[in-house]
Design a protein around this motif. Sequence first.
Motif, PDB file in Angstrom:
ATOM      1  N   GLU A 273      73.371  49.130  62.996  1.00  0.00           N
ATOM      2  CA  GLU A 273      71.852  49.922  63.373  1.00  0.00           C
ATOM      3  C   GLU A 273      71.605  48.610  62.073  1.00  0.00           C
ATOM      4  N   ARG A 274      71.823  48.121  61.626  1.00  0.00           N
ATOM      5  CA  ARG A 274      71.404  46.888  60.268  1.00  0.00           C
ATOM      6  C   ARG A 274      70.749  46.202  61.035  1.00  0.00           C
ATOM      7  N   GLN A 275      72.337  45.458  62.253  1.00  0.00           N
ATOM      8  CA  GLN A 275      71.937  44.691  63.085  1.00  0.00           C
ATOM      9  C   GLN A 275      70.436  44.082  63.543  1.00  0.00           C
ATOM     10  N   ALA A 276      70.168  45.924  64.337  1.00  0.00           N
ATOM     11  CA  ALA A 276      68.831  45.501  64.970  1.00  0.00           C
ATOM     12  C   ALA A 276      67.605  45.202  64.167  1.00  0.00           C
ATOM     13  N   PHE A 277      67.579  45.693  62.626  1.00  0.00           N
ATOM     14  CA  PHE A 277      66.338  45.094  62.334  1.00  0.00           C
ATOM     15  C   PHE A 277      66.514  44.260  61.400  1.00  0.00           C
ATOM     16  N   ARG A 278      68.294  43.291  61.720  1.00  0.00           N
ATOM     17  CA  ARG A 278      68.346  41.801  61.032  1.00  0.00           C
ATOM     18  C   ARG A 278      67.548  41.153  61.938  1.00  0.00           C
ATOM     19  N   GLU A 279      67.673  41.095  62.917  1.00  0.00           N
ATOM     20  CA  GLU A 279      67.396  40.252  64.585  1.00  0.00           C
ATOM     21  C   GLU A 279      65.702  40.565  64.362  1.00  0.00           C
ATOM     22  N   ALA A 280      65.905  41.797  63.944  1.00  0.00           N
ATOM     23  CA  ALA A 280      63.478  41.391  63.836  1.00  0.00           C
ATOM     24  C   ALA A 280      63.034  41.736  63.216  1.00  0.00           C
ATOM     25  N   SER A 281      63.614  41.232  61.564  1.00  0.00           N
ATOM     26  CA  SER A 281      63.571  40.375  60.690  1.00  0.00           C
ATOM     27  C   SER A 281      63.437  38.918  60.420  1.00  0.00           C
ATOM     28  N   LEU A 282      64.388  37.988  61.745  1.00  0.00           N
ATOM     29  CA  LEU A 282      64.338  36.678  61.875  1.00  0.00           C
ATOM     30  C   LEU A 282      62.589  36.069  61.200  1.00  0.00           C
ATOM     31  N   GLY A 283      61.864  36.311  61.946  1.00  0.00           N
ATOM     32  CA  GLY A 283      60.942  35.286  61.996  1.00  0.00           C
ATOM     33  C   GLY A 283      60.146  35.818  61.006  1.00  0.00           C
ATOM     34  N   THR A 284      60.410  36.782  60.280  1.00  0.00           N
ATOM     35  CA  THR A 284      59.542  36.542  59.216  1.00  0.00           C
ATOM     36  C   THR A 284      59.702  35.318  58.148  1.00  0.00           C
ATOM     37  N   ARG A 285      60.786  34.993  58.717  1.00  0.00           N
ATOM     38  CA  ARG A 285      61.172  33.845  57.763  1.00  0.00           C
ATOM     39  C   ARG A 285      60.644  32.400  58.232  1.00  0.00           C
ATOM     40  N   ASP A 286      60.325  32.723  58.976  1.00  0.00           N
ATOM     41  CA  ASP A 286      58.687  31.168  59.346  1.00  0.00           C
ATOM     42  C   ASP A 286      57.808  31.673  59.173  1.00  0.00           C
ATOM     43  N   THR A 287      57.329  33.522  58.765  1.00  0.00           N
ATOM     44  CA  THR A 287      55.507  33.576  58.145  1.00  0.00           C
ATOM     45  C   THR A 287      56.608  32.670  56.381  1.00  0.00           C
ATOM     46  N   TYR A 288      57.120  32.721  55.905  1.00  0.00           N
ATOM     47  CA  TYR A 288      57.372  32.462  54.328  1.00  0.00           C
ATOM     48  C   TYR A 288      58.011  31.296  54.731  1.00  0.00           C
ATOM     49  N   ILE A 289      58.183  30.186  55.314  1.00  0.00           N
ATOM     50  CA  ILE A 289      58.066  29.332  55.445  1.00  0.00           C
ATOM     51  C   ILE A 289      56.681  28.486  56.179  1.00  0.00           C
ATOM     52  N   GLU A 290      56.182  29.293  56.329  1.00  0.00           N
ATOM     53  CA  GLU A 290      54.571  28.324  56.171  1.00  0.00           C
ATOM     54  C   GLU A 290      53.588  28.753  55.465  1.00  0.00           C
ATOM     55  N   LYS A 291      54.217  30.124  54.450  1.00  0.00           N
ATOM     56  CA  LYS A 291      53.413  30.333  52.936  1.00  0.00           C
ATOM     57  C   LYS A 291      53.662  29.084  52.002  1.00  0.00           C
ATOM     58  N   THR A 292      55.283  28.493  52.536  1.00  0.00           N
ATOM     59  CA  THR A 292      55.630  28.256  51.234  1.00  0.00           C
ATOM     60  C   THR A 292      55.624  26.634  51.603  1.00  0.00           C
ATOM     61  N   GLY A 293      55.461  26.089  53.027  1.00  0.00           N
ATOM     62  CA  GLY A 293      55.906  24.251  53.002  1.00  0.00           C
ATOM     63  C   GLY A 293      57.563  24.187  52.436  1.00  0.00           C
ATOM     64  N   GLU A 294      57.631  22.905  52.215  1.00  0.00           N
ATOM     65  CA  GLU A 294      59.223  22.398  52.417  1.00  0.00           C
ATOM     66  C   GLU A 294      60.205  22.985  51.182  1.00  0.00           C
ATOM     67  N   HIS A 295      58.915  22.996  50.386  1.00  0.00           N
ATOM     68  CA  HIS A 295      59.851  24.272  48.995  1.00  0.00           C
ATOM     69  C   HIS A 295      60.267  25.019  49.322  1.00  0.00           C
ATOM     70  N   GLY A 296      60.243  25.531  50.159  1.00  0.00           N
ATOM     71  CA  GLY A 296      60.502  27.527  50.814  1.00  0.00           C
ATOM     72  C   GLY A 296      61.544  26.656  51.224  1.00  0.00           C
ATOM     73  N   ARG A 297      61.011  26.745  52.251  1.00  0.00           N
ATOM     74  CA  ARG A 297      62.241  26.138  53.399  1.00  0.00           C
ATOM     75  C   ARG A 297      63.195  25.805  52.418  1.00  0.00           C
ATOM     76  N   ALA A 298      63.752  24.711  51.348  1.00  0.00           N
ATOM     77  CA  ALA A 298      64.429  24.836  50.709  1.00  0.00           C
ATOM     78  C   ALA A 298      65.169  25.376  50.091  1.00  0.00           C
ATOM     79  N   LEU A 299      64.465  26.402  49.375  1.00  0.00           N
ATOM     80  CA  LEU A 299      64.860  27.912  48.879  1.00  0.00           C
ATOM     81  C   LEU A 299      65.097  28.423  49.957  1.00  0.00           C
ATOM     82  N   LEU A 300      64.814  29.270  51.055  1.00  0.00           N
ATOM     83  CA  LEU A 300      65.699  29.798  52.140  1.00  0.00           C
ATOM     84  C   LEU A 300      66.727  29.284  52.373  1.00  0.00           C
ATOM     85  N   GLU A 301      67.086  27.901  52.600  1.00  0.00           N
ATOM     86  CA  GLU A 301      68.454  27.428  52.934  1.00  0.00           C
ATOM     87  C   GLU A 301      68.978  27.156  51.419  1.00  0.00           C
TER      88      GLU A 301
END
Length: 314
Positions: A273-301
Amino acid sequence: ETWRFALEEIEGSVQHAYAKAFQTRIQEVSDGNIEVEVFPYGSLGTSTQLTELTRNGSVNLAFASPGHLANQVPETGLFNLHFVLPEDEAQTRRLLQSPALLAEFDQPYRDAGLQLLSLVPEGWMAWTANKPLRTPQDFVDLRIRTMTADMAAAAYRAYGAQPVQTPYAQVYSDLQLHKIHAQTNPVFAIEEMGFHEVQSTLTLPRASRFISSVIANPAWFESLDEREQEWLATTIRDLSGKAWEIETELNRDRLELMVERGDLEVIRLSDAERQAFREASLGTRDTYIEKTGEHGRALLELVLASEPAVDTSQ
Ligand code: 6CS
């Protein structure tokens, strides 16, 4: 000398237990030189207002949770993302206490006029509603209250919900009046704020942990003499492990209490069940990077790199 410490939570909470332990520890290490006056939630204002009071020096210390703070320190929106921090507790502990991670957040906090002192865990986020929330489809059109930051809401928009961003103090009455259908918080908070009285289900998805931060007024922090700096650093360091004990115990006890009283139906999501949420959540990583730029991308990585290998076979 008296230091003023403002909390986003009421007495009996994780933040309150932390502040009490802080008060005791700093008294010990400073031989009684430092007293701490604690202001529980309600006495001074909303989370966002507490951050402002810290910035302008009205209080010296405060808790600032990314669920609100990410609008001012976008990088902290990292903690609003789902399925990003390691699931394993020991791994998460190491990560949150690592000087490398704290150093990455230092400048973003400074840019917002704040001094970051520590990242504090408060437990897994649970979802309360009046129905089980087992699939992303269960969220479609659900008016779920989230904290006020855009990233906090984005995490639920990804599941199809209609998030409503409000201050903590408003949640109970909005649930009671059916202005909202659901909300999300750690278990201890659900019990102490009485949300179980106006909700019938509690779903445990292990999708994200509630991480808060302890902040200080930068000018005040820099004005501390060497001894005071040492006392503060020692206290913060001593409490970084203690915080995990506090949240584990409070969340466990309050869940037991609510189960014993039959307050809510408790639903634990399976890994499938968690896997379905995990997949649905992946796009928000891009939203985060849009808001934070390269620094956010590095933090996420940085954070994702500490994740254990995911079993993709299922
Ligand atoms: O939901 C909130 O807004 C609040 N929840 C907790 C557990 N702590 C502070 C935060 O403001």
